[in-house]
Design a protein around this motif. Structure first.
Motif, PDB file in Angstrom:
ATOM      1  N   UNK A   1      -1.928  18.360   0.779  1.00  0.00           N
ATOM      2  CA  UNK A   1      -2.200  17.812   2.101  1.00  0.00           C
ATOM      3  C   UNK A   1      -1.505  16.460   2.302  1.00  0.00           C
ATOM      4  N   UNK A   2      -0.799  15.996   1.291  1.00  0.00           N
ATOM      5  CA  UNK A   2      -0.094  14.712   1.351  1.00  0.00           C
ATOM      6  C   UNK A   2       1.300  14.955   1.938  1.00  0.00           C
ATOM      7  N   UNK A   3       1.603  14.421   3.122  1.00  0.00           N
ATOM      8  CA  UNK A   3       2.911  14.709   3.743  1.00  0.00           C
ATOM      9  C   UNK A   3       4.091  14.215   2.915  1.00  0.00           C
ATOM     10  N   UNK A   4       3.936  13.092   2.205  1.00  0.00           N
ATOM     11  CA  UNK A   4       5.040  12.571   1.401  1.00  0.00           C
ATOM     12  C   UNK A   4       5.369  13.496   0.235  1.00  0.00           C
ATOM     13  N   UNK A   5       4.383  14.249  -0.242  1.00  0.00           N
ATOM     14  CA  UNK A   5       4.628  15.177  -1.347  1.00  0.00           C
ATOM     15  C   UNK A   5       5.620  16.261  -0.929  1.00  0.00           C
ATOM     16  N   UNK A   6       5.465  16.782   0.272  1.00  0.00           N
ATOM     17  CA  UNK A   6       6.369  17.833   0.752  1.00  0.00           C
ATOM     18  C   UNK A   6       7.768  17.279   0.983  1.00  0.00           C
ATOM     19  N   UNK A   7       7.860  16.038   1.442  1.00  0.00           N
ATOM     20  CA  UNK A   7       9.163  15.402   1.608  1.00  0.00           C
ATOM     21  C   UNK A   7       9.843  15.187   0.262  1.00  0.00           C
ATOM     22  N   UNK A   8       9.055  14.773  -0.739  1.00  0.00           N
ATOM     23  CA  UNK A   8       9.614  14.550  -2.067  1.00  0.00           C
ATOM     24  C   UNK A   8      10.088  15.856  -2.702  1.00  0.00           C
ATOM     25  N   UNK A   9       9.280  16.914  -2.596  1.00  0.00           N
ATOM     26  CA  UNK A   9       9.659  18.191  -3.183  1.00  0.00           C
ATOM     27  C   UNK A   9      10.880  18.787  -2.490  1.00  0.00           C
TER      28      UNK A   9
ATOM     29  N   UNK B   1       0.833  -1.203   0.000  1.00  0.00           N
ATOM     30  CA  UNK B   1       0.000   0.000   0.000  1.00  0.00           C
ATOM     31  C   UNK B   1       0.865   1.250   0.000  1.00  0.00           C
ATOM     32  N   UNK B   2       1.915   1.235   0.812  1.00  0.00           N
ATOM     33  CA  UNK B   2       2.830   2.391   0.865  1.00  0.00           C
ATOM     34  C   UNK B   2       3.524   2.616  -0.465  1.00  0.00           C
ATOM     35  N   UNK B   3       4.059   1.543  -1.056  1.00  0.00           N
ATOM     36  CA  UNK B   3       4.866   1.662  -2.267  1.00  0.00           C
ATOM     37  C   UNK B   3       4.041   2.093  -3.468  1.00  0.00           C
ATOM     38  N   UNK B   4       2.795   1.627  -3.550  1.00  0.00           N
ATOM     39  CA  UNK B   4       1.994   1.883  -4.754  1.00  0.00           C
ATOM     40  C   UNK B   4       1.006   3.023  -4.557  1.00  0.00           C
ATOM     41  N   UNK B   5       0.181   2.931  -3.538  1.00  0.00           N
ATOM     42  CA  UNK B   5      -0.937   3.863  -3.408  1.00  0.00           C
ATOM     43  C   UNK B   5      -0.579   5.162  -2.705  1.00  0.00           C
ATOM     44  N   UNK B   6       0.530   5.189  -1.981  1.00  0.00           N
ATOM     45  CA  UNK B   6       0.909   6.417  -1.282  1.00  0.00           C
ATOM     46  C   UNK B   6       1.981   7.189  -2.048  1.00  0.00           C
ATOM     47  N   UNK B   7       3.005   6.485  -2.543  1.00  0.00           N
ATOM     48  CA  UNK B   7       4.094   7.189  -3.234  1.00  0.00           C
ATOM     49  C   UNK B   7       3.773   7.505  -4.690  1.00  0.00           C
ATOM     50  N   UNK B   8       2.910   6.715  -5.348  1.00  0.00           N
ATOM     51  CA  UNK B   8       2.602   6.955  -6.761  1.00  0.00           C
ATOM     52  C   UNK B   8       2.013   8.338  -7.018  1.00  0.00           C
ATOM     53  N   UNK B   9       0.995   8.791  -6.257  1.00  0.00           N
ATOM     54  CA  UNK B   9       0.485  10.155  -6.495  1.00  0.00           C
ATOM     55  C   UNK B   9       1.551  11.228  -6.313  1.00  0.00           C
ATOM     56  N   UNK B  10       2.504  10.978  -5.420  1.00  0.00           N
ATOM     57  CA  UNK B  10       3.574  11.956  -5.182  1.00  0.00           C
ATOM     58  C   UNK B  10       4.432  12.104  -6.431  1.00  0.00           C
ATOM     59  N   UNK B  11       4.819  10.982  -7.065  1.00  0.00           N
ATOM     60  CA  UNK B  11       5.628  11.043  -8.283  1.00  0.00           C
ATOM     61  C   UNK B  11       4.850  11.697  -9.424  1.00  0.00           C
ATOM     62  N   UNK B  12       3.559  11.386  -9.532  1.00  0.00           N
ATOM     63  CA  UNK B  12       2.746  11.957 -10.604  1.00  0.00           C
ATOM     64  C   UNK B  12       2.661  13.473 -10.472  1.00  0.00           C
ATOM     65  N   UNK B  13       2.432  13.951  -9.262  1.00  0.00           N
ATOM     66  CA  UNK B  13       2.305  15.396  -9.042  1.00  0.00           C
ATOM     67  C   UNK B  13       3.650  16.099  -9.114  1.00  0.00           C
ATOM     68  N   UNK B  14       4.701  15.435  -8.640  1.00  0.00           N
ATOM     69  CA  UNK B  14       6.004  16.080  -8.570  1.00  0.00           C
ATOM     70  C   UNK B  14       6.791  16.057  -9.854  1.00  0.00           C
ATOM     71  N   UNK B  15       6.549  15.073 -10.750  1.00  0.00           N
ATOM     72  CA  UNK B  15       7.379  14.898 -11.927  1.00  0.00           C
ATOM     73  C   UNK B  15       6.646  15.060 -13.252  1.00  0.00           C
ATOM     74  N   UNK B  16       5.349  14.789 -13.298  1.00  0.00           N
ATOM     75  CA  UNK B  16       4.634  14.832 -14.578  1.00  0.00           C
ATOM     76  C   UNK B  16       3.827  16.099 -14.775  1.00  0.00           C
TER      77      UNK B  16
END
Length: 330
Positions: A279-287, A255-270
């Motif tokens: 509101x996604x905490x992983x997004x701020x960590x990724x950016x 769940x973490x690898x696919x459903x949580x990190x995937x939206x972060x890559x889509x928003x951050x890279x595409x």
């Protein structure tokens, strides 16, 4: 206290060696670096080729970057891959032919770029900032993605797998009756995984960005790597203590690898717009990690305060559930 802590460090280091964690980290480092240096940087990055069908030569002088075709059918064929842009000038007026990317802004950029090549003698001037060429830009982006995935997903799994092994060996039960500090028990594991993540991050960055470019951003990268490593290790520790077996933990990892990190890559890279992603905490960590690879410390004091408080709260929460688990085992 320190004697007990050093004993825990030695024990945890032996467990890391026996679990082949360091060997897996080394394998990941070699695999990622080989892919970046021998495959990724060699890929054809020209994703917006422009084709022109102009049988009557109504457009005069065009850019050398445009490829002319002999028929309308050939133009449609060449423009049908979702990347290329076709220009049909058979009627005298240029018309754009392309497969939509489903992102309106990207389609407009592609069309504007194609039309700009029809008048190369009057190019639109723009101030170019930054010194990176296309290859270095791609190196920074792909290295950032690999490091983030390694720390977020694999780092989360690594500490937890070692803890499950301790459960099976009865080490948790033994420590439940020994006069060992529970905080030291947690800190010894955090220190080892943090150190291994620092070494992995430094090597991955220097190998794939080069010595000069790598060292220039290394302090930014290590700061973000340390924050992400501690957060994911504590979350993995907490889940491993609560869940009874590794099968349930593996489902949570999926769940973490696919459903949580995937939206972060889509928003951050595409560039895909997701209104809720802020509101996604992983997004701020990724950016923050992504900005670190460009030598930018864009995260403000609020970001570091929240990260610091979260690490402290997770540590206290992990300590509480560990004490309860040890009491149960004992």
């Amino acid at each position: 206290m320190w004697r007990g802590f050093l004993s825990l460090l030695k024990k945890d280091f032996k467990l890391m060696l026996s679990s082949k964690f360091l060997l897996l980290a080394l394998g990941s480092l070699i695999l990622y670096s080989c892919y970046i240096n021998f495959i990724y940087v060699g890929l054809d990055q020209d994703i917006y080729p422009v084709y022109l069908y102009d049988p009557l030569h109504t457009q005069g002088v065009v850019s050398s970057e445009i490829t002319e075709v002999e028929s309308l059918e050939e133009l449609k064929k060449e423009s049908g891959d979702g990347y290329a842009v076709g220009i049909d000038a058979s009627s005298g007026t240029p018309e754009i032919i392309m497969v939509s990317s489903s992102i309106h802004s990207t389609d407009r950029y592609r069309a504007a770029y194609a039309l700009s090549l029809l008048s190369p003698t009057n190019p639109t001037t723009a101030e170019v900032i930054g010194v990176d060429d296309k290859e270095m830009k791609n190196r920074r982006e792909i290295t950032c993605e690999f490091l983030f995935f390694e720390l977020a997903a694999v780092g989360f799994l690594g500490l937890a797998s070692m803890l499950f092994k301790e459960k099976q060996m009865g080490i948790i039960r033994v420590h439940g009756v020994l006069p060992v500090s529970k905080s030291a028990f947690i800190l010894s594991k955090l220190c080892l995984f943090l150190l291994s993540d620092f070494v992995f991050s430094a090597l991955l960055t220097i190998i794939n960005l080069g010595v000069s470019e790598g060292f220039a951003v290394l302090h930014y990268v290590l700061l973000q790597a340390g924050i992400l490593s501690l957060l994911m290790a504590l979350v993995g520790f907490f889940c491993a203590v609560l869940l009874p077996d590794f099968k349930q933990f593996s489902l949570l990892y999926l769940v973490l690898a696919i459903f949580i990190t995937t939206p972060v890559f889509l928003a951050g890279q595409t560039g895909i717009t997701l209104k809720w992603i802020k509101y996604h905490p992983m997004y701020h960590l990724f950016m923050a990690m992504k900005n670190a690879y460009w030598g930018i410390s864009s995260a403000n004091g609020i970001y570091y305060t929240i990260c610091g408080l979260t690490i402290v709260l997770l540590f206290l929460l992990v300590r509480r559930v560990l004490i309860r688990e040890m009491a149960k085992e004992g």
